[in-house]
Design a protein around this motif. Sequence first.
Motif, mmCIF file in Angstrom:
data_model
loop_
_atom_site.group_PDB
_atom_site.id
_atom_site.type_symbol
_atom_site.label_atom_id
_atom_site.label_comp_id
_atom_site.label_asym_id
_atom_site.label_seq_id
_atom_site.Cartn_x
_atom_site.Cartn_y
_atom_site.Cartn_z
ATOM 1 N N ASP A 146 -7.102 1.766 2.754
ATOM 2 C CA ASP A 146 -7.931 2.202 1.957
ATOM 3 C C ASP A 146 -6.964 2.496 0.496
ATOM 4 N N ASN A 147 -5.471 2.741 1.070
ATOM 5 C CA ASN A 147 -4.691 3.632 -0.452
ATOM 6 C C ASN A 147 -3.195 2.865 -0.325
ATOM 7 N N LEU A 148 -3.747 1.162 -0.891
ATOM 8 C CA LEU A 148 -2.773 0.869 -1.101
ATOM 9 C C LEU A 148 -1.561 1.028 -2.529
ATOM 10 N N ALA A 149 -0.478 0.721 -1.934
ATOM 11 C CA ALA A 149 0.377 0.895 -3.681
ATOM 12 C C ALA A 149 0.864 -0.161 -3.303
ATOM 13 N N PRO A 150 1.701 -0.645 -5.052
ATOM 14 C CA PRO A 150 2.263 -2.210 -5.142
ATOM 15 C C PRO A 150 3.346 -2.405 -3.861
ATOM 16 N N GLY A 151 3.040 -3.034 -3.323
ATOM 17 C CA GLY A 151 3.878 -3.848 -2.844
ATOM 18 C C GLY A 151 3.980 -3.905 -1.541
ATOM 19 N N GLN A 152 2.554 -3.345 -1.072
ATOM 20 C CA GLN A 152 2.437 -2.529 0.150
ATOM 21 C C GLN A 152 1.562 -3.844 0.582
ATOM 22 N N THR A 153 1.817 -3.955 2.559
ATOM 23 C CA THR A 153 0.960 -5.101 2.542
ATOM 24 C C THR A 153 0.011 -4.740 3.811
ATOM 25 N N VAL A 154 -1.263 -5.360 4.480
ATOM 26 C CA VAL A 154 -1.835 -4.732 5.709
ATOM 27 C C VAL A 154 -2.583 -5.405 6.277
ATOM 28 N N ALA A 155 -2.628 -5.434 7.614
ATOM 29 C CA ALA A 155 -2.833 -6.238 8.593
ATOM 30 C C ALA A 155 -3.813 -6.609 9.689
ATOM 31 N N SER A 156 -4.542 -7.277 9.684
ATOM 32 C CA SER A 156 -5.438 -7.522 11.263
ATOM 33 C C SER A 156 -5.847 -8.665 11.753
#
Length: 216
Positions: free
Chosen positions: A82-92
Amino acid sequence: MTIDNADNKAQKRRKVRAILASGLVLGVGAAVTLAAWNDSVWGNAEFGTGANTWNVQGDFGGGFNEYIENPGGSMIFTPGFDNLAPGQTVASVVGLRETGSNLDAIVSLQRATDPAGAADGVSKSNLDETLLLKVTDMGATKGACTDTQQTGAVLTSAGATVSNGTFANLTVPKGTERWLCFAVTLPNNLNPSTLSKSVSAAWEFQAVSAEPVATP
């Protein structure tokens, strides 16, 4: 000579009549005999649709369930979604399973839609066209699915985004599970002022039963 010829012709006629008469008698006798051999054999069958013998469920972090309507189960992404920065990855992690144990399931991931049910795609946002989506197949066992590690065959096409990432014809064998990892990345070198601040997406996993395999 004339008398002899007449006698011969008379004898032939008698033989013919005798043979015909004999044939008629045999014919009647055969008909009576066959009538005593009448027989019947019956066969019957019952057909059905196999109701309640094939079913696909999903697990989005809270256990397997039906989730048959949009928006479905809530996907649990790694911290920072909910607070992504450029280059960041989240996974589910996502689990699929067939519960009937009779037929395989063929699963296809459809284009993302708006969880609110709007007809114009994900939402009126340019963020869904910017976020990159990578779906990997972890197989029958839940594997690594984090912001830094996703293991398995990549199912989505290269450069797929949240709005258009799809895959087709993933087999979930009857009575088994199949685990997927959804990884979402905000690319580098972006101007945040040009992007929407948030976007919501719902994915539909369409499943159809596989054709039964004929046994010899």
